[in-house]
Design a protein around this motif. Structure first.
Motif, mmCIF file in Angstrom:
data_model
loop_
_atom_site.group_PDB
_atom_site.id
_atom_site.type_symbol
_atom_site.label_atom_id
_atom_site.label_comp_id
_atom_site.label_asym_id
_atom_site.label_seq_id
_atom_site.Cartn_x
_atom_site.Cartn_y
_atom_site.Cartn_z
ATOM 1 N N THR A 1 0.837 -1.202 0.000
ATOM 2 C CA THR A 1 0.000 0.000 0.000
ATOM 3 C C THR A 1 0.872 1.253 0.000
ATOM 4 O O THR A 1 0.590 2.224 -0.717
ATOM 5 C CB THR A 1 -0.923 0.005 1.224
ATOM 6 N N MET B 1 -4.547 0.647 -6.630
ATOM 7 C CA MET B 1 -4.857 0.985 -5.233
ATOM 8 C C MET B 1 -6.275 0.594 -4.862
ATOM 9 O O MET B 1 -6.579 0.306 -3.702
ATOM 10 C CB MET B 1 -4.666 2.491 -4.994
ATOM 11 N N PRO C 1 -6.525 -3.975 -2.627
ATOM 12 C CA PRO C 1 -7.204 -4.232 -1.348
ATOM 13 C C PRO C 1 -8.517 -4.985 -1.532
ATOM 14 O O PRO C 1 -8.870 -5.838 -0.716
ATOM 15 C CB PRO C 1 -7.435 -2.825 -0.785
#
Length: 445
Positions: free
Chosen positions: A52, A359, A363
C-alpha cells in the motif's frame, strides 16, 4: 524485436532494465521472508501495508517528482534513483523493527517513482521509428514477465547456499549494474523549455493533457479493467492453488508461469499485429475477452467447485495473454498524444493514474476475497472490469484519427501556429495533441 536492440543506446538501457528487475524480484522474495522473520503470522499484514505504501508513493509522488526533476539531466536522475534504491536494499538486512521496513520501502518506491516514468519517456526519444518503439514496448513487457519467472528460480537456488539476507545483496548488485549501464549511455536531454513554466503548471500538465485526450481517457478505463482482473490473479492464485486445489509450492510456480507465459506470448505477437491494426482494435477486444474469462471462471467455481487443473492453467494462460494485450500498446498511445517536451509529464501521469487503479483493486482482491470468498470477489472485480470496458467504448472514439481538422478562433492570423498550418480560411488540419495552442479536444470537424 531484434531490430530495436540494434540501437546500442536502447540495448544498453534494456539490459539495465532487465538487471534491475531481476534484483527487484530477489528483493520481493527476501522482503517476504524478512517480514515473516519479524512478524510471524502477521507477515501478510506487513506486506500488505508495504505494498500500500508502494502504491501511495507511486500515485502521490510521481507527478511531483516529474515536475521537480524536469530541469535535471536524465542520466543524473536515473543514476541517482538507482543508487538510492541500492542504498535501501543495502539497509534492509539490518532492520529490527517493522516500522523500519515501512520507512525504507517508502524511500525505495519514491526513487522508483522518479526512475520509471523518466525511463519510459526516454525510450521514444531514442527509438523514433514507430515499429522499433512498438518492439521496445513488447520487450519491456517480456522483461517484466521474465522477472516474474526467473527471480523465484534464482532466489530458490541462492537460498540453497545463503540466507535470505544475502538476496538483498543481489538486489544491490542489480541496481548498481543498472546505474553503471545507464552511465554508459548518451541520453537525449529533455526537449523544450519546460523548466520555465511555473511549478504548479508542471505539476498538473501531464494529467491535464492525459485527461483531455479521448484515447488516453479510454486507456485509463482499460487500465482499470486490467488492474481488476490482474489483481485477482496476483493476489488470489496462491489461495486457489494451495487451499482449494491443495497443491504445493511447485504448482503455484506452474500457475504463475502459465499467467506469465500467456503474457509473454502476447508480447511477442503484438508488434506484427500492431503494424496492421489500430491500438483500439487490439486493446478493446482484449479487455472484453479478459472480462468475459473472469465471469466464466467465476461461474465455474460457483459453489466451490473447481475446474480440472489443465483447464485452470488454460484460463491463466489466456488471462495473461489478454492482460498483456491491454497493457503493452499503452506506450504507443502516450507517445502520439504529446509533444516530446511533455512526454515525461504524460508518462508520469500514466504511472500515477494506472497505479491508482491498482490501489482500488489490490485491497478489494485481498480483503474481500478473505471475508466474502473468491467467487464473490471475482464477480465484483469482473463487474469492475466490465465498467472499464464500457467506459472505454464511450470515451475512446471509434474514428480517433490523429490528423484532425479544426480552427483557432482565439488566435490572431499572424500567430506562428496559424502561419505554420493555415490552408484555407481559419480551418486547418495536423496531428492533434493537447498543448498551449490546443487546450481542448475538437468536438467537430
Amino acid at each position: 524485436m531484434i531490430r530495436a536492440l540494434s540501437n546500442r543506446t536502447y540495448a544498453t538501457l534494456f539490459t539495465a532494465q532487465v538487471v534491475a528487475l531481476l534484483g527487484t524480484g530477489l528483493m520481493t522474495i527476501a522482503l517476504g521472508l524478512l517480514a515473516y522473520d519479524l512478524a510471524g503470522d502477521a507477515a501478510g499484514a506487513v506486506l500488505g501495508t508495504a505494498f500500500t505504501i508502494k502504491m501511495v508513493a507511486y500515485v502521490g509522488l510521481s507527478p511531483v517528482l516529474a515536475a521537480s526533476l524536469v530541469h535535471l539531466p536524465r542520466k543524473a536522475v536515473l543514476i541517482g534513483a538507482d543508487l538510492a534504491r541500492a542504498g535501501v536494499a543495502l539497509a534492509l538486512p539490518f532492520v529490527t523493527e517493522v516500522w523500519q521496513i515501512y520507512a525504507l520501502i517508502f524511500v525505495l518506491q519514491t526513487a522508483s517513482a522518479s526512475f520509471t516514468p523518466i525511463f519510459q519517456a526516454t525510450i521514444p526519444d531514442i527509438l523514433t521509428d514507430e515499429d522499433d518503439y512498438t518492439q521496445a514496448l513488447s520487450l519491456s513487457r517480456l522483461a517484466y514477465d521474465l522477472e516474474n519467472l526467473l527471480s523465484p528460480t534464482l532466489a530458490a537456488l541462492l537460498l540453497l547456499v545463503i540466507s535470505f539476507h544475502g538476496l538483498f545483496a543481489g538486489t544491490v548488485v542489480g541496481f548498481l549494474i543498472s546505474a553503471a549501464l545507464v552511465a554508459r549511455c548518451d541520453l537525449p536531454p529533455f526537449a523544450g523549455t519546460t523548466e520555465t513554466r511555473p511549478f504548479s503548471e508542471r505539476l498538473t500538465r501531464g494529467s491535464r493533457i492525459y485527461l483531455a485526450t479521448p484515447r488516453l481517457r479510454g486507456l485509463l478505463a482499460l487500465n482499470l479493467t486490467a488492474a481488476a482482473i490482474g489483481a485477482f490473479v496476483l493476489v488470489n492464485t496462491v489461495v486457489l492453488v494451495r487451499s482449494d486445489y491443495g497443491l504445493g509450492e511447485r504448482a503455484l510456480g506452474v500457475a504463475m508461469a502459465a499467467f506469465g507465459g500467456g503474457s509473454m506470448l502476447a508480447a511477442i505477437l503484438l508488434p506484427r499485429l500492431l503494424g496492421r491494426v489500430r491500438e483500439r482494435d487490439v486493446m478493446l477486444p482484449a479487455a472484453i475477452a479478459l472480462t468475459s474469462l473472469a465471469f466464466v471462471f467465476a461461474a465455474i467455481i460457483w459453489g466451490r467447485s473447481l475446474p480440472p487443473w489443465w483447464l485452470f492453467l488454460t484460463f491463466w494462460v489466456l488471462i495473461g495473454a489478454f492482460y498483456s494485450a491491454i497493457l503493452t500498446p499503452s506506450g504507443r498511445l502516450l507517445r502520439i498524444s504529446a509533444h516530446a517536451e511533455d512526454r515525461p509529464a504524460i508518462f508520469a501521469a500514466q504511472f500515477a493514474l494506472s497505479h491508482a487503479c491498482w490501489m482500488i483493486t489490490y485491497p478489494l482482491a485481498g480483503w474481500m476475497g478473505r471475508y466474502a470468498g473468491l467467487t464473490a470477489v471475482l464477480l465484483v472485480l469482473a463487474a469492475l472490469g466490465a465498467m472499464g470496458v464500457f467506459a472505454a467504448m464511450r470515451l475512446w472514439p471509434v474514428h480517433g484519427d490523429r490528423v484532425i481538422e479544426h480552427s483557432h478562433p482565439d488566435l490572431p492570423p499572424d500567430h506562428p501556429h496559424m502561419k505554420a498550418h493555415q490552408t484555407h480560411g481559419r480551418e486547418h488540419a495536423h496531428v492533434f495533441v493537447i498543448d498551449n495552442e490546443h487546450r481542448a479536444w475538437p468536438t467537430h470537424g
